[in-house]
Design a protein around this motif. Structure first.
Motif, PDB file in Angstrom:
ATOM      1  N   PRO A   1      64.874  10.427 -36.213  1.00  0.00           N
ATOM      2  CA  PRO A   1      65.169   8.907 -36.405  1.00  0.00           C
ATOM      3  C   PRO A   1      66.658   8.487 -36.595  1.00  0.00           C
ATOM      4  N   TYR A   2      67.637   9.362 -36.908  1.00  0.00           N
ATOM      5  CA  TYR A   2      68.906   9.109 -36.858  1.00  0.00           C
ATOM      6  C   TYR A   2      69.488   9.150 -35.474  1.00  0.00           C
ATOM      7  N   LEU A   3      68.771   9.953 -34.373  1.00  0.00           N
ATOM      8  CA  LEU A   3      69.232   9.965 -33.096  1.00  0.00           C
ATOM      9  C   LEU A   3      68.705   8.513 -32.375  1.00  0.00           C
ATOM     10  N   LEU A   4      67.493   8.163 -32.921  1.00  0.00           N
ATOM     11  CA  LEU A   4      67.151   6.713 -32.414  1.00  0.00           C
ATOM     12  C   LEU A   4      68.161   5.667 -32.662  1.00  0.00           C
ATOM     13  N   TRP A   5      68.522   5.818 -34.027  1.00  0.00           N
ATOM     14  CA  TRP A   5      69.728   4.674 -34.527  1.00  0.00           C
ATOM     15  C   TRP A   5      70.726   4.843 -33.648  1.00  0.00           C
ATOM     16  N   ARG A   6      71.163   6.246 -33.557  1.00  0.00           N
ATOM     17  CA  ARG A   6      72.484   6.182 -33.058  1.00  0.00           C
ATOM     18  C   ARG A   6      72.666   5.620 -31.745  1.00  0.00           C
ATOM     19  N   TYR A   7      71.651   5.921 -30.902  1.00  0.00           N
ATOM     20  CA  TYR A   7      71.838   5.759 -29.279  1.00  0.00           C
ATOM     21  C   TYR A   7      71.218   4.257 -29.063  1.00  0.00           C
TER      22      TYR A   7
ATOM     23  N   ALA B   1      67.340 -13.087 -33.303  1.00  0.00           N
ATOM     24  CA  ALA B   1      67.301 -11.948 -32.609  1.00  0.00           C
ATOM     25  C   ALA B   1      66.527 -10.941 -33.739  1.00  0.00           C
ATOM     26  N   HIS B   2      65.845  -9.736 -32.852  1.00  0.00           N
ATOM     27  CA  HIS B   2      65.001  -9.152 -33.914  1.00  0.00           C
ATOM     28  C   HIS B   2      64.943  -7.412 -33.396  1.00  0.00           C
ATOM     29  N   GLY B   3      66.113  -7.323 -32.392  1.00  0.00           N
ATOM     30  CA  GLY B   3      66.175  -5.872 -31.885  1.00  0.00           C
ATOM     31  C   GLY B   3      66.710  -4.933 -32.710  1.00  0.00           C
ATOM     32  N   LEU B   4      67.625  -5.293 -33.545  1.00  0.00           N
ATOM     33  CA  LEU B   4      68.206  -4.386 -34.536  1.00  0.00           C
ATOM     34  C   LEU B   4      66.996  -4.076 -35.786  1.00  0.00           C
ATOM     35  N   VAL B   5      66.714  -5.169 -36.169  1.00  0.00           N
ATOM     36  CA  VAL B   5      65.703  -5.107 -37.386  1.00  0.00           C
ATOM     37  C   VAL B   5      64.473  -4.205 -37.043  1.00  0.00           C
ATOM     38  N   PHE B   6      64.241  -4.387 -35.633  1.00  0.00           N
ATOM     39  CA  PHE B   6      63.048  -3.497 -35.191  1.00  0.00           C
ATOM     40  C   PHE B   6      63.201  -2.052 -35.289  1.00  0.00           C
ATOM     41  N   ILE B   7      64.447  -1.759 -34.821  1.00  0.00           N
ATOM     42  CA  ILE B   7      64.794  -0.177 -34.601  1.00  0.00           C
ATOM     43  C   ILE B   7      64.975   0.280 -36.104  1.00  0.00           C
ATOM     44  N   TYR B   8      65.617  -0.544 -37.119  1.00  0.00           N
ATOM     45  CA  TYR B   8      65.904   0.069 -38.156  1.00  0.00           C
ATOM     46  C   TYR B   8      64.437   0.200 -39.106  1.00  0.00           C
ATOM     47  N   ILE B   9      63.495  -0.690 -38.945  1.00  0.00           N
ATOM     48  CA  ILE B   9      62.321  -0.557 -39.454  1.00  0.00           C
ATOM     49  C   ILE B   9      61.634   0.728 -38.788  1.00  0.00           C
ATOM     50  N   LEU B  10      61.449   0.693 -37.499  1.00  0.00           N
ATOM     51  CA  LEU B  10      61.196   1.869 -36.783  1.00  0.00           C
ATOM     52  C   LEU B  10      61.564   3.211 -37.284  1.00  0.00           C
ATOM     53  N   ARG B  11      62.751   3.247 -37.509  1.00  0.00           N
ATOM     54  CA  ARG B  11      63.616   4.638 -38.051  1.00  0.00           C
ATOM     55  C   ARG B  11      63.160   4.731 -39.557  1.00  0.00           C
TER      56      ARG B  11
END
Length: 383
Positions: free
Chosen positions: A124-130, A202-212
């Motif tokens: 999950p942290y690799l997902l957020w980082r990249y 926009a909802h890109g960051l919030v989607f990735i944060y919730i997914l993480r």
């Protein structure tokens, strides 16, 4: 009079923020403190315990002790321990007397499974980082820079107002022009407000944060279920019956059919599983709390900046549903508050504003700095 004007000019010059250094881009935190703590514990704990398990295995030698017959030689006893450790199959009988076998290979693979758990926790942290950190870094750098610039524009505007007021022959006309400019929003900062409004849709960051957080929650729950399965099925089996009558030894009459064995490392692995399982169970509410932070706005930071003229993202009720990129950015702005130099200045002005007797005369930071600059003697009272 000239002395007071000079003092006011020095005060306003000192209020300006210095130009940001190049180290700001390197010092931005792209992880919340709670997320950093979760990464350290979820990834570091299994790695630490696995290293202890491997260190004990290398230092203690054999992980199994089999009770060979008394007529066995030393080499035969060593062969029995090695063969039983390689097979790790328990031979027993059910209630009806039928022979059954039970594999205990999960005990041998347990340290390596913890390595897999550590890798899964890091995904999950690799997902957020990249996937999210580069865009978040650009957003934070731009917004922090614009907020500091907006503060500096306000100070320079006060400096200009002071010079215009000194050169004006009719003070009442000056203040009428000032009020008209405020009504027509000449002091607004459209670029910053429109950028924040764009991030609100926009909802890109919030989607990735919730997914993480969902992935981390899934991996934590799966690990806990895996440890429970081991305890219920294997980790109460510290003794088992081993059979070495295979291959060339199958026809040997002096070799017993079953040899009792005991796992030397059993208590260590039980301690490891209990440690990892209990810590991961305690971390599940922390992950849920991190995800629930996005269900409410952090209005404290933007409310301070509403002291800037025409910066009214809150008062115009533009903050609607909090599940958007702007709310994520506000959380990370709070984590990077040390990089936001203007926030401490405005926070101090806000505290002084609360302590001022005539609060109705102070609407923005321009009003407050105008009062500090000594122009309140000619400013008319608001009706």
């Amino acid at each position: 009079m000239s002395l007071s004007h000079t003092a006011a000019e020095y005060m306003l010059s000192d209020a300006l923020l210095p130009d940001p250094s190049s180290s700001r881009a390197k010092g931005l935190r792209l992880e919340l403190p709670s997320d950093r703590l979760l990464k350290f514990v979820t990834v570091g704990l299994p790695l630490f315990l696995v290293s202890l398990a491997f260190a004990r295995e290398f230092s203690a030698g054999s992980q199994i002790s089999c009770f060979s017959p008394t007529n066995f030689t030393g080499k035969q006893s060593a062969y029995t321990d090695t063969a039983c450790w390689d097979s790790l199959i328990h031979h027993g009988f059910d209630a009806e007397g039928r022979a059954i076998t039970k594999s205990l290979w999960a005990l041998k693979a347990f340290p390596y499974s913890l390595l897999v758990v550590a890798v899964l926790m890091y995904l999950p942290y690799l997902l957020w980082r990249y996937a999210a950190a580069p865009a978040l870094h650009c957003d934070l750098l731009f917004i922090i820079d614009e907020l500091d610039k907006s503060y500096n524009r306000s100070v320079r505007l006060v400096q200009h107002m002071k010079k215009v007021q000194q050169a004006s022959a009719e003070p009442e006309q000056f203040w009428e022009e000032y009020e008209r400019a405020r009504r027509e929003r000449y002091f607004e900062f459209p670029l910053l407000e429109r950028y924040l409004t764009c991030k609100q849709h926009a909802h890109g960051l919030v989607f990735i944060y919730i997914l993480r957080n969902l992935l981390l929650l899934l991996f934590l729950a799966a690990t806990c279920l895996y440890l429970v399965f081991l305890h219920l099925n294997i980790f109460f089996q510290d003794e088992f019956s081993c059979s070495i009558k295979t291959g060339l030894l199958e026809a040997e009459p002096h070799i017993p059919s079953l040899i009792p064995c005991k796992l030397v490392f059993f208590s260590v692995f039980q301690l490891i599983t209990l440690s990892v399982g209990s810590v991961y169970v305690l971390l599940i509410p922390v992950v849920i709390y991190n995800a629930l932070q996005l269900c409410q706005w952090d209005k404290g930071l933007l409310s301070v900046y509403e002291m800037l003229p025409a910066f009214d993202l809150l008062s115009r009720r533009m903050l609607t549903c909090p599940l958007n990129d702007l709310n994520v950015i506000l959380l990370f702005l709070r984590a990077n508050i040390s990089e936001l130099t203007s926030f401490s200045r405005l926070n101090a002005v806000s505290a002084l504003r609360e302590a001022t007797a005539n609060k109705e005369d102070i609407d923005t930071v321009i009003d407050f700095m105008t009062l500090l600059a000594g122009l309140e003697t000619t400013k008319p009272k608001h009706q």
